[in-house]
Motif scaffolding. Structure first.
Motif, mmCIF file in Angstrom:
data_model
loop_
_atom_site.group_PDB
_atom_site.id
_atom_site.type_symbol
_atom_site.label_atom_id
_atom_site.label_comp_id
_atom_site.label_asym_id
_atom_site.label_seq_id
_atom_site.Cartn_x
_atom_site.Cartn_y
_atom_site.Cartn_z
ATOM 1 N N UNK A 304 0.825 -1.212 0.000
ATOM 2 C CA UNK A 304 0.000 0.000 0.000
ATOM 3 C C UNK A 304 0.858 1.260 0.000
ATOM 4 N N UNK A 305 1.976 1.224 0.729
ATOM 5 C CA UNK A 305 2.894 2.379 0.751
ATOM 6 C C UNK A 305 3.480 2.619 -0.639
ATOM 7 N N UNK A 306 3.904 1.540 -1.280
ATOM 8 C CA UNK A 306 4.480 1.646 -2.625
ATOM 9 C C UNK A 306 3.427 2.111 -3.629
ATOM 10 N N UNK A 307 2.223 1.576 -3.488
ATOM 11 C CA UNK A 307 1.125 1.933 -4.384
ATOM 12 C C UNK A 307 0.790 3.419 -4.280
ATOM 13 N N UNK A 308 0.747 3.913 -3.054
ATOM 14 C CA UNK A 308 0.453 5.337 -2.823
ATOM 15 C C UNK A 308 1.502 6.218 -3.488
ATOM 16 N N UNK A 309 2.773 5.816 -3.391
ATOM 17 C CA UNK A 309 3.863 6.596 -4.001
ATOM 18 C C UNK A 309 3.746 6.596 -5.525
ATOM 19 N N UNK A 310 3.413 5.441 -6.108
ATOM 20 C CA UNK A 310 3.267 5.347 -7.565
ATOM 21 C C UNK A 310 2.107 6.219 -8.052
ATOM 22 N N UNK A 311 0.985 6.177 -7.326
ATOM 23 C CA UNK A 311 -0.178 6.987 -7.703
ATOM 24 C C UNK A 311 0.128 8.481 -7.583
ATOM 25 N N UNK A 312 0.859 8.835 -6.545
ATOM 26 C CA UNK A 312 1.202 10.243 -6.328
ATOM 27 C C UNK A 312 2.075 10.779 -7.469
ATOM 28 N N UNK A 313 2.932 9.903 -8.009
ATOM 29 C CA UNK A 313 3.799 10.296 -9.130
ATOM 30 C C UNK A 313 3.108 10.100 -10.480
ATOM 31 N N UNK A 314 1.836 9.679 -10.436
ATOM 32 C CA UNK A 314 1.025 9.445 -11.634
ATOM 33 C C UNK A 314 1.546 8.287 -12.489
ATOM 34 N N UNK A 315 2.251 7.337 -11.846
ATOM 35 C CA UNK A 315 2.705 6.124 -12.538
ATOM 36 C C UNK A 315 1.592 5.072 -12.418
ATOM 37 N N UNK A 316 0.502 5.345 -13.109
ATOM 38 C CA UNK A 316 -0.729 4.585 -12.881
ATOM 39 C C UNK A 316 -0.678 3.173 -13.450
ATOM 40 N N UNK A 317 -0.020 2.988 -14.593
ATOM 41 C CA UNK A 317 0.114 1.633 -15.144
ATOM 42 C C UNK A 317 0.915 0.746 -14.198
ATOM 43 N N UNK A 318 1.979 1.334 -13.616
ATOM 44 C CA UNK A 318 2.783 0.578 -12.638
ATOM 45 C C UNK A 318 1.953 0.260 -11.393
ATOM 46 N N UNK A 319 1.093 1.209 -11.018
ATOM 47 C CA UNK A 319 0.243 1.000 -9.838
ATOM 48 C C UNK A 319 -0.712 -0.162 -10.072
ATOM 49 N N UNK A 320 -1.349 -0.193 -11.246
ATOM 50 C CA UNK A 320 -2.263 -1.292 -11.582
ATOM 51 C C UNK A 320 -1.507 -2.617 -11.606
ATOM 52 N N UNK A 321 -0.300 -2.593 -12.187
ATOM 53 C CA UNK A 321 0.527 -3.809 -12.258
ATOM 54 C C UNK A 321 0.918 -4.293 -10.858
ATOM 55 N N UNK A 322 1.141 -3.328 -9.937
ATOM 56 C CA UNK A 322 1.534 -3.697 -8.573
ATOM 57 C C UNK A 322 0.399 -4.422 -7.851
ATOM 58 N N UNK A 323 -0.830 -3.965 -8.048
ATOM 59 C CA UNK A 323 -1.980 -4.630 -7.425
ATOM 60 C C UNK A 323 -2.119 -6.051 -7.974
ATOM 61 N N UNK A 324 -1.880 -6.201 -9.283
ATOM 62 C CA UNK A 324 -1.925 -7.539 -9.892
ATOM 63 C C UNK A 324 -0.837 -8.440 -9.300
ATOM 64 N N UNK A 325 0.347 -7.840 -9.109
ATOM 65 C CA UNK A 325 1.476 -8.596 -8.529
ATOM 66 C C UNK A 325 1.133 -9.067 -7.117
ATOM 67 N N UNK A 326 0.485 -8.197 -6.336
ATOM 68 C CA UNK A 326 0.053 -8.564 -4.980
ATOM 69 C C UNK A 326 -0.806 -9.822 -5.023
ATOM 70 N N UNK A 327 -1.800 -9.777 -5.908
ATOM 71 C CA UNK A 327 -2.729 -10.907 -6.001
ATOM 72 C C UNK A 327 -2.009 -12.174 -6.431
ATOM 73 N N UNK A 328 -1.081 -12.025 -7.387
ATOM 74 C CA UNK A 328 -0.313 -13.182 -7.875
ATOM 75 C C UNK A 328 0.522 -13.813 -6.769
ATOM 76 N N UNK A 329 0.959 -12.969 -5.811
ATOM 77 C CA UNK A 329 1.766 -13.458 -4.686
ATOM 78 C C UNK A 329 0.913 -13.960 -3.530
ATOM 79 N N UNK A 330 -0.412 -13.945 -3.722
ATOM 80 C CA UNK A 330 -1.310 -14.433 -2.674
ATOM 81 C C UNK A 330 -1.573 -13.430 -1.576
ATOM 82 N N UNK A 331 -1.242 -12.158 -1.821
ATOM 83 C CA UNK A 331 -1.505 -11.093 -0.840
ATOM 84 C C UNK A 331 -2.804 -10.412 -1.237
#
Length: 462
Positions: A304-331
């Motif tokens: 969530x901390x990393x996601x907030x930083x990505x969104x704040x910098x407007x790196x939205x594709x990376x943010x979406x990819x990070x949420x997918x990565x979370x799910x893939x890791x079982x988080x």
């Protein structure tokens, strides 16, 4: 435990009789292994065999029940004891009082205390500590201090745990001066501070943004020969990060390694959050890699901390990819995860993506928070979609009161959002339509009996 009972069987077959110590040992063993109900059945069996159990026996059973969270059955057992030749003692009462307090059944706990007094069972320091803690966790500090004075009048000396409870509760209420007075009283009575006392003091200063004083306490503790543990470091690191002193926090992190204090997930998450909020996301990712290397589990808080930083910098594709990565890791992402992402997408002009996630959450039955709705309404207003914004507000009509107030108090972030929606509407080119929505929002706010509090908070914020 099976082996223990087989030995008992052999002893009985040889013509020997088990004594109370043997029976107590077996019951304690069952309780320690989480087999409290089996211990109770064993109790019933030995009673039928004509054995007379002791206070230790019943104290063991009551403790076992309370540790399992079964306070009411423990209380029922206490009532059964009072009908037998064995007398209930201070240990049994104190154990149940402790359990009731942890359940926040403070009135029941206090009634049990009065019952003790009526039966001339003298309370001890543990009894008072349990009650004081109970009153503190429900915010009744006046009653807690009343018990503190009562124990002193009864010539029961408060111990370090008593003072720690009171100091911690005062700090959490922002009463720093009163907390320091209690600490001074502790020193005057010759009670030596424990590492928990230092935790409480440091945490208290950090809560009121006096991190420099917390650091002084930390240094004083080291000077007095009390070795700081990982929690001490976590408190100071958190205080430094909250005060945007991330460089100093990283230095303290290095000091931990030098002192052979092993950082835990809380340490890393605190530093990662601090680094992300200060724009040093690359350093944050280095700490994530370090966590993986040393075998620490990255969790939803980390992401969530990393996601907030990505969104704040407007790196939205990376943010979406990070949420997918979370799910893939079982988080499993939590509501904070989705709120951060939806808010970031709305602010970054990706309203359609935000709407897809919002609808998905609704279809899956998620309990959406005020923040979620605020983000979507702000996003719609930003795009000039006032009809859709009003429609979304209409969906919240049934819980309009909760929209502005989490309980009975307005949250400032909700009020800010309310103000932002008004500003968005009033500054839009479609002025007539804006005023229509504005009036509609006002009407709903009045219905929720919230408008007075809203303007009050808006006044405080400006």
């Amino acid at each position: 435990m099976n082996f223990s009972f087989s030995i008992l069987g052999k002893i009985l077959k040889m013509g020997f009789h088990g004594n109370i110590i043997t029976l107590n040992t077996l019951m304690k063993g069952l309780c320690l292994n989480g087999k409290v109900h089996e211990a109770l059945h064993f109790h019933d069996h030995v009673i039928k065999q004509g054995f007379q159990l002791s206070q230790v026996s019943y104290g063991t059973l009551i403790n076992g029940l309370c540790k399992m969270g079964e306070t009411r059955p423990a209380l029922q057992l206490l009532r059964r004891i009072n009908q037998k030749s064995t007398n209930a003692d201070v240990v049994m009462y104190s154990t149940i009082i402790d359990s009731l307090c942890k359940d926040k059944s403070i009135n029941d706990a206090y009634e049990l205390y009065l019952e003790m007094i009526a039966k001339r069972i003298s309370p001890n320091v543990i009894t008072f500590n349990n009650l004081i803690y109970g009153f503190c966790i429900v915010g009744q500090l006046k009653e807690a201090f009343g018990l503190f004075h009562e124990m002193v009048l009864k010539n029961i000396n408060p111990d370090v745990y008593t003072f720690n409870i009171l100091v911690d509760s005062l700090y959490k209420e922002g009463k720093v001066k009163e907390a320091m007075n209690v600490l001074a009283m502790m020193m005057k009575k010759g009670v030596k501070p424990s590492v928990v006392t230092y935790h409480t003091l440091m945490d208290g200063y950090c809560l009121v943004n006096q991190v420099n004083k917390a650091i002084k306490i930390f240094n004083a503790m080291v000077h007095k020969g009390v070795m700081p543990d990982v929690q001490c470091y976590n408190i100071i690191i958190n205080g430094l990060c909250k005060n945007k002193m991330v460089g100093e926090a990283m230095n303290l992190f290095k000091e931990m390694h030098n002192r052979m204090v092993v950082p835990n997930v809380v340490t890393y998450n605190t530093l990662i959050d601090g680094l992300c909020k200060s724009g040093k996301i690359s350093y944050a990712w280095e700490l994530v890699d370090e966590m993986h290397r040393i075998g620490l589990q990255v969790d939803v808080i980390t992401y969530n901390s990393l996601l907030h930083a990505l969104c704040k910098k407007n790196h939205l594709d990376q943010a979406i990819a990070l949420v997918k990565k979370m799910k893939d890791q079982g988080i499993q992402p939590n509501m904070s995860t989705y709120n951060i992402l939806i808010d970031g997408l709305c602010k970054g002009g990706r309203l359609k993506n935000a709407q897809v996630i919002f609808q998905e959450l609704l279809s899956k039955g998620y309990h959406l928070s005020v923040w979620t709705y605020n983000a979507m309404i702000n996003g719609l207003c930003k795009e000039g979609l006032f009809d859709e914004a009003l429609a979304l507000l209409s969906r919240m009509e049934d819980n309009a009161r909760r929209f502005f107030f989490a309980s009975s108090e307005a949250r400032k972030d909700d009020v800010v959002s309310f103000g932002e929606k008004f500003n968005n509407l009033m500054n839009s080119p479609v002025m007539f339509h804006s005023q229509k929505v504005n009036r509609e929002m006002m009407f709903r706010a009045v219905k929720a009996k919230s408008i007075i509090a809203i303007f009050k908070f808006l006044g405080e914020l400006t």
